[in-house]
Write a protein that holds these residues in place. Sequence first.
Motif, mmCIF file in Angstrom:
data_model
loop_
_atom_site.group_PDB
_atom_site.id
_atom_site.type_symbol
_atom_site.label_atom_id
_atom_site.label_comp_id
_atom_site.label_asym_id
_atom_site.label_seq_id
_atom_site.Cartn_x
_atom_site.Cartn_y
_atom_site.Cartn_z
ATOM 1 N N GLU A 15 6.566 -11.188 5.367
ATOM 2 C CA GLU A 15 5.927 -11.198 6.689
ATOM 3 C C GLU A 15 6.861 -10.707 7.784
ATOM 4 N N ALA A 16 8.163 -10.809 7.573
ATOM 5 C CA ALA A 16 9.129 -10.303 8.550
ATOM 6 C C ALA A 16 8.968 -8.793 8.754
ATOM 7 N N HIS A 17 8.351 -8.133 7.787
ATOM 8 C CA HIS A 17 8.103 -6.690 7.871
ATOM 9 C C HIS A 17 6.666 -6.401 8.305
ATOM 10 N N GLN A 18 5.997 -7.418 8.861
ATOM 11 C CA GLN A 18 4.612 -7.315 9.322
ATOM 12 C C GLN A 18 3.667 -6.858 8.214
ATOM 13 N N LEU A 19 3.884 -7.347 7.001
ATOM 14 C CA LEU A 19 3.023 -7.020 5.872
ATOM 15 C C LEU A 19 2.089 -8.184 5.574
ATOM 16 N N THR A 20 0.867 -7.848 5.227
ATOM 17 C CA THR A 20 -0.074 -8.851 4.753
ATOM 18 C C THR A 20 0.099 -8.991 3.241
ATOM 19 N N MET A 21 -0.530 -10.001 2.664
ATOM 20 C CA MET A 21 -0.449 -10.193 1.216
ATOM 21 C C MET A 21 -0.980 -8.975 0.457
ATOM 22 N N PRO A 22 -2.148 -8.427 0.803
ATOM 23 C CA PRO A 22 -2.599 -7.238 0.073
ATOM 24 C C PRO A 22 -1.638 -6.047 0.222
ATOM 25 N N GLU A 23 -1.084 -5.873 1.422
ATOM 26 C CA GLU A 23 -0.128 -4.775 1.628
ATOM 27 C C GLU A 23 1.115 -4.974 0.772
ATOM 28 N N TRP A 24 1.608 -6.213 0.711
ATOM 29 C CA TRP A 24 2.779 -6.482 -0.119
ATOM 30 C C TRP A 24 2.463 -6.222 -1.589
ATOM 31 N N ARG A 25 1.306 -6.644 -2.042
ATOM 32 C CA ARG A 25 0.955 -6.428 -3.451
ATOM 33 C C ARG A 25 0.866 -4.943 -3.784
ATOM 34 N N VAL A 26 0.318 -4.155 -2.860
ATOM 35 C CA VAL A 26 0.272 -2.706 -3.064
ATOM 36 C C VAL A 26 1.695 -2.156 -3.125
ATOM 37 N N MET A 27 2.532 -2.554 -2.168
ATOM 38 C CA MET A 27 3.928 -2.091 -2.155
ATOM 39 C C MET A 27 4.659 -2.492 -3.422
ATOM 40 N N ALA A 28 4.507 -3.746 -3.828
ATOM 41 C CA ALA A 28 5.211 -4.246 -5.017
ATOM 42 C C ALA A 28 4.761 -3.490 -6.263
ATOM 43 N N THR A 29 3.473 -3.185 -6.343
ATOM 44 C CA THR A 29 2.955 -2.428 -7.482
ATOM 45 C C THR A 29 3.551 -1.028 -7.508
ATOM 46 N N LEU A 30 3.582 -0.379 -6.368
ATOM 47 C CA LEU A 30 4.153 0.969 -6.298
ATOM 48 C C LEU A 30 5.667 0.929 -6.493
ATOM 49 N N GLY A 31 6.326 -0.082 -5.945
ATOM 50 C CA GLY A 31 7.773 -0.217 -6.107
ATOM 51 C C GLY A 31 8.167 -0.446 -7.549
ATOM 52 N N ALA A 32 7.352 -1.185 -8.283
ATOM 53 C CA ALA A 32 7.634 -1.445 -9.694
ATOM 54 C C ALA A 32 7.516 -0.170 -10.524
ATOM 55 N N CYS A 33 6.852 0.845 -9.971
ATOM 56 C CA CYS A 33 6.656 2.111 -10.688
ATOM 57 C C CYS A 33 7.767 3.117 -10.419
ATOM 58 N N LEU A 34 8.681 2.783 -9.525
ATOM 59 C CA LEU A 34 9.750 3.725 -9.199
ATOM 60 C C LEU A 34 10.652 3.925 -10.416
ATOM 61 N N GLU A 35 10.949 5.156 -10.712
ATOM 62 C CA GLU A 35 11.902 5.483 -11.774
ATOM 63 C C GLU A 35 13.073 6.181 -11.102
ATOM 64 N N SER A 55 2.050 -18.106 -3.498
ATOM 65 C CA SER A 55 1.732 -16.933 -2.682
ATOM 66 C C SER A 55 2.039 -17.189 -1.209
ATOM 67 N N GLY A 56 1.668 -18.369 -0.731
ATOM 68 C CA GLY A 56 1.950 -18.725 0.666
ATOM 69 C C GLY A 56 3.443 -18.808 0.948
ATOM 70 N N SER A 57 4.176 -19.375 0.021
ATOM 71 C CA SER A 57 5.627 -19.489 0.175
ATOM 72 C C SER A 57 6.292 -18.113 0.145
ATOM 73 N N LEU A 58 5.860 -17.265 -0.783
ATOM 74 C CA LEU A 58 6.419 -15.919 -0.898
ATOM 75 C C LEU A 58 6.128 -15.080 0.347
ATOM 76 N N ALA A 59 4.999 -15.332 0.979
ATOM 77 C CA ALA A 59 4.599 -14.548 2.156
ATOM 78 C C ALA A 59 5.678 -14.548 3.232
ATOM 79 N N ARG A 60 6.414 -15.627 3.340
ATOM 80 C CA ARG A 60 7.482 -15.696 4.357
ATOM 81 C C ARG A 60 8.549 -14.624 4.143
ATOM 82 N N GLU A 61 8.680 -14.153 2.922
ATOM 83 C CA GLU A 61 9.703 -13.156 2.601
ATOM 84 C C GLU A 61 9.306 -11.749 3.024
#
Length: 142
Positions: free
Chosen positions: A27-47, A19-25
């Motif tokens: 964080e350049a977008h000023q996202l926190t871990m919870p924000e990224w997880r929310v985004m990733a969850t919603l992004g995975a739902c895109l059809e 998780s710490g290593s992935l955060a570097r990917e």
Amino acid sequence: MQLNDMLAYKVAMLASDLSGSLAREYEAHQLTMPEWRVMATLGACLEGSQNQYKTAKEIAHATRLDKVQVSRAIERLNKNGVVIKRLSKKDKRSSLIALSKDGKAMYEQIIPRVVEWQNKRLENITDDEYRVFLKVIEALTP
């Protein structure tokens, strides 16, 4: 039994390190871990270009974050124009959340970096080993 031999400890340390290593990917977008997880969850739902709206409760379950963390992440993402919220027609007390147009664009910028990050982590692991690893994770998941 030594601490280093305990399954839960080993998995927790691995999860924390990854998780710490992935955060570097992201964080350049000023996202926190919870924000990224929310985004990733919603992004995975895109059809395609279609959004699939999720409730905060569904996002909390998918991300394994508590309701407060999810709520704060959604509010910040909404404030920054990354997600959109609409009132649920079924339950007026509940909001439905999806990525905004800008959120989709940001997600699409981050995902190739995440794929590259993952590929680098797996470069010394064979496809068969990875399949076994995923099978073990599935077997350990309650």
